[in-house]
Design a protein around this motif. Structure first.
Motif, PDB file in Angstrom:
ATOM      1  N   GLU A  14       0.619  -1.227  -0.370  1.00 24.94           N
ATOM      2  CA  GLU A  14       0.076   0.182  -0.091  1.00 24.94           C
ATOM      3  C   GLU A  14       0.793   1.450  -0.266  1.00 24.94           C
ATOM      4  O   GLU A  14       2.126   0.961   0.362  1.00 24.94           O
ATOM      5  CB  GLU A  14      -0.703  -0.015   1.365  1.00 24.94           C
ATOM      6  CG  GLU A  14      -1.949  -1.179   1.737  1.00 24.94           C
ATOM      7  CD  GLU A  14      -1.509  -2.192   2.076  1.00 24.94           C
ATOM      8  OE1 GLU A  14      -2.027  -2.970   3.194  1.00 24.94           O
ATOM      9  OE2 GLU A  14      -0.071  -1.750   2.862  1.00 24.94           O
ATOM     10  N   TRP A  60     -10.145  -2.988   0.383  1.00 29.29           N
ATOM     11  CA  TRP A  60      -9.863  -1.718   1.562  1.00 29.29           C
ATOM     12  C   TRP A  60     -10.708  -2.388   3.134  1.00 29.29           C
ATOM     13  O   TRP A  60     -12.003  -2.099   3.161  1.00 29.29           O
ATOM     14  CB  TRP A  60      -9.383  -1.253   1.545  1.00 29.29           C
ATOM     15  CG  TRP A  60      -8.939  -0.377  -0.087  1.00 29.29           C
ATOM     16  CD1 TRP A  60      -9.661  -0.470  -1.315  1.00 29.29           C
ATOM     17  CD2 TRP A  60      -7.330   0.377   0.439  1.00 29.29           C
ATOM     18  NE1 TRP A  60      -8.130  -0.370  -2.182  1.00 29.29           N
ATOM     19  CE2 TRP A  60      -7.254   0.185  -1.178  1.00 29.29           C
ATOM     20  CE3 TRP A  60      -6.493   0.276   1.067  1.00 29.29           C
ATOM     21  CZ2 TRP A  60      -5.852   0.799  -1.506  1.00 29.29           C
ATOM     22  CZ3 TRP A  60      -5.288   0.253   1.226  1.00 29.29           C
ATOM     23  CH2 TRP A  60      -5.118   0.707  -0.935  1.00 29.29           C
ATOM     24  N   TYR A  61      -9.367  -2.615   4.533  1.00 32.61           N
ATOM     25  CA  TYR A  61     -10.053  -2.875   5.675  1.00 32.61           C
ATOM     26  C   TYR A  61      -9.418  -1.150   5.945  1.00 32.61           C
ATOM     27  O   TYR A  61      -8.539  -0.849   6.014  1.00 32.61           O
ATOM     28  CB  TYR A  61      -9.820  -4.022   6.186  1.00 32.61           C
ATOM     29  CG  TYR A  61     -10.590  -5.200   6.043  1.00 32.61           C
ATOM     30  CD1 TYR A  61     -10.328  -5.534   4.261  1.00 32.61           C
ATOM     31  CD2 TYR A  61     -11.009  -6.056   6.530  1.00 32.61           C
ATOM     32  CE1 TYR A  61     -11.103  -6.549   4.044  1.00 32.61           C
ATOM     33  CE2 TYR A  61     -12.009  -6.929   5.713  1.00 32.61           C
ATOM     34  CZ  TYR A  61     -11.869  -6.974   4.365  1.00 32.61           C
ATOM     35  OH  TYR A  61     -12.653  -8.368   4.397  1.00 32.61           O
ATOM     36  N   ARG A  62      -9.264  -1.677   7.784  1.00 34.05           N
ATOM     37  CA  ARG A  62      -9.485  -0.403   8.517  1.00 34.05           C
ATOM     38  C   ARG A  62      -9.036  -0.987   9.678  1.00 34.05           C
ATOM     39  O   ARG A  62     -10.040  -1.002  10.190  1.00 34.05           O
ATOM     40  CB  ARG A  62      -9.824   1.283   7.550  1.00 34.05           C
ATOM     41  CG  ARG A  62     -11.317   2.008   8.324  1.00 34.05           C
ATOM     42  CD  ARG A  62     -11.155   2.624   8.063  1.00 34.05           C
ATOM     43  NE  ARG A  62     -12.650   3.308   8.420  1.00 34.05           N
ATOM     44  CZ  ARG A  62     -13.481   3.669   8.059  1.00 34.05           C
ATOM     45  NH1 ARG A  62     -12.481   4.975   7.434  1.00 34.05           N
ATOM     46  NH2 ARG A  62     -14.732   4.100   8.560  1.00 34.05           N
ATOM     47  N   ARG A  75     -10.373  -4.506  12.949  1.00 30.88           N
ATOM     48  CA  ARG A  75     -10.024  -4.299  11.856  1.00 30.88           C
ATOM     49  C   ARG A  75     -11.880  -4.006  11.386  1.00 30.88           C
ATOM     50  O   ARG A  75     -12.542  -5.607  11.430  1.00 30.88           O
ATOM     51  CB  ARG A  75      -9.483  -5.402  11.519  1.00 30.88           C
ATOM     52  CG  ARG A  75      -8.857  -4.747   9.218  1.00 30.88           C
ATOM     53  CD  ARG A  75      -7.844  -5.524   9.212  1.00 30.88           C
ATOM     54  NE  ARG A  75      -6.608  -5.254  10.095  1.00 30.88           N
ATOM     55  CZ  ARG A  75      -5.248  -6.362   9.328  1.00 30.88           C
ATOM     56  NH1 ARG A  75      -6.054  -6.769   8.244  1.00 30.88           N
ATOM     57  NH2 ARG A  75      -4.180  -5.548  10.637  1.00 30.88           N
ATOM     58  N   VAL A  99     -13.779  -1.954   4.610  1.00 27.85           N
ATOM     59  CA  VAL A  99     -14.234  -0.625   4.091  1.00 27.85           C
ATOM     60  C   VAL A  99     -14.855  -0.765   2.974  1.00 27.85           C
ATOM     61  O   VAL A  99     -15.475   0.423   2.224  1.00 27.85           O
ATOM     62  CB  VAL A  99     -13.020   0.392   4.126  1.00 27.85           C
ATOM     63  CG1 VAL A  99     -13.281   1.378   3.036  1.00 27.85           C
ATOM     64  CG2 VAL A  99     -12.397   0.209   5.514  1.00 27.85           C
ATOM     65  N   ASP A 158     -12.579   8.164  10.466  1.00 24.53           N
ATOM     66  CA  ASP A 158     -11.628   8.159   9.813  1.00 24.53           C
ATOM     67  C   ASP A 158     -10.347   7.651   9.270  1.00 24.53           C
ATOM     68  O   ASP A 158      -9.870   7.068   8.638  1.00 24.53           O
ATOM     69  CB  ASP A 158     -11.588   8.369   7.728  1.00 24.53           C
ATOM     70  CG  ASP A 158     -13.279   8.807   7.682  1.00 24.53           C
ATOM     71  OD1 ASP A 158     -13.219   9.895   7.130  1.00 24.53           O
ATOM     72  OD2 ASP A 158     -13.733   8.073   7.377  1.00 24.53           O
ATOM     73  N   TYR A 188      -4.696   2.235   6.703  1.00 25.05           N
ATOM     74  CA  TYR A 188      -5.907   0.986   6.348  1.00 25.05           C
ATOM     75  C   TYR A 188      -5.227  -0.476   5.496  1.00 25.05           C
ATOM     76  O   TYR A 188      -3.944  -0.332   4.811  1.00 25.05           O
ATOM     77  CB  TYR A 188      -6.277   2.464   5.040  1.00 25.05           C
ATOM     78  CG  TYR A 188      -6.898   3.319   5.017  1.00 25.05           C
ATOM     79  CD1 TYR A 188      -6.395   4.034   6.342  1.00 25.05           C
ATOM     80  CD2 TYR A 188      -7.822   3.249   5.071  1.00 25.05           C
ATOM     81  CE1 TYR A 188      -8.009   4.981   7.187  1.00 25.05           C
ATOM     82  CE2 TYR A 188      -9.024   4.182   5.171  1.00 25.05           C
ATOM     83  CZ  TYR A 188      -8.991   4.854   6.763  1.00 25.05           C
ATOM     84  OH  TYR A 188      -9.879   5.356   7.250  1.00 25.05           O
TER      85      TYR A 188
END
Length: 115
Positions: free
Chosen positions: A6, A36-38, A45, A48, A89, A93
């Motif tokens: 990333e 995508w995760y965050r 986790r 997204v 946010d 990520y």
């Protein structure tokens, strides 16, 4: 095994924008889905966004209308365009590849939304 890297994270003010990128070591057109995760500090986790091999995209309710996932098969890259960013946010990520029953993860990129 799919390797993911990333990039694009950073510090941005509320209301700002960032574009994350995820470079894959394999041809992403052969991968079932990219996502995508965050993970925010002290939280689990969370998913997204996801884009399938046939280019269908889905989003969590918390980012719908603000984030856009896209893929560039020629460059084996997936992007996450983020606009109207909010302090909530803020997270690391992670890029994710789902293929043949396996999940592959990148190392993550930090996004911080703060004034």
């Amino acid at each position: 095994q799919v390797q993911l890297v990333e990039s694009g994270g950073g510090l941005v003010q509320p209301g700002g924008s960032l574009r994350l990128s995820c470079a894959a070591s394999e041809t992403i057109s052969s991968i079932n889905a990219m996502a995508w995760y965050r993970q925010a500090p002290g939280k689990e986790r969370e998913w997204v966004a996801m884009i399938s091999r046939d280019n269908r995209d889905r989003y969590s309710d918390s980012v719908k209308g603000r984030f856009t996932i896209s893929r560039d098969d020629a460059k084996n890259t997936v992007h996450l365009q983020m606009i109207s960013l909010k302090p909530e946010d803020t997270a690391v990520y992670y890029c994710n590849a789902k293929n043949r029953g396996h999940d592959y993860w990148g190392q993550g990129t930090q996004v911080t939304v703060s004034s």
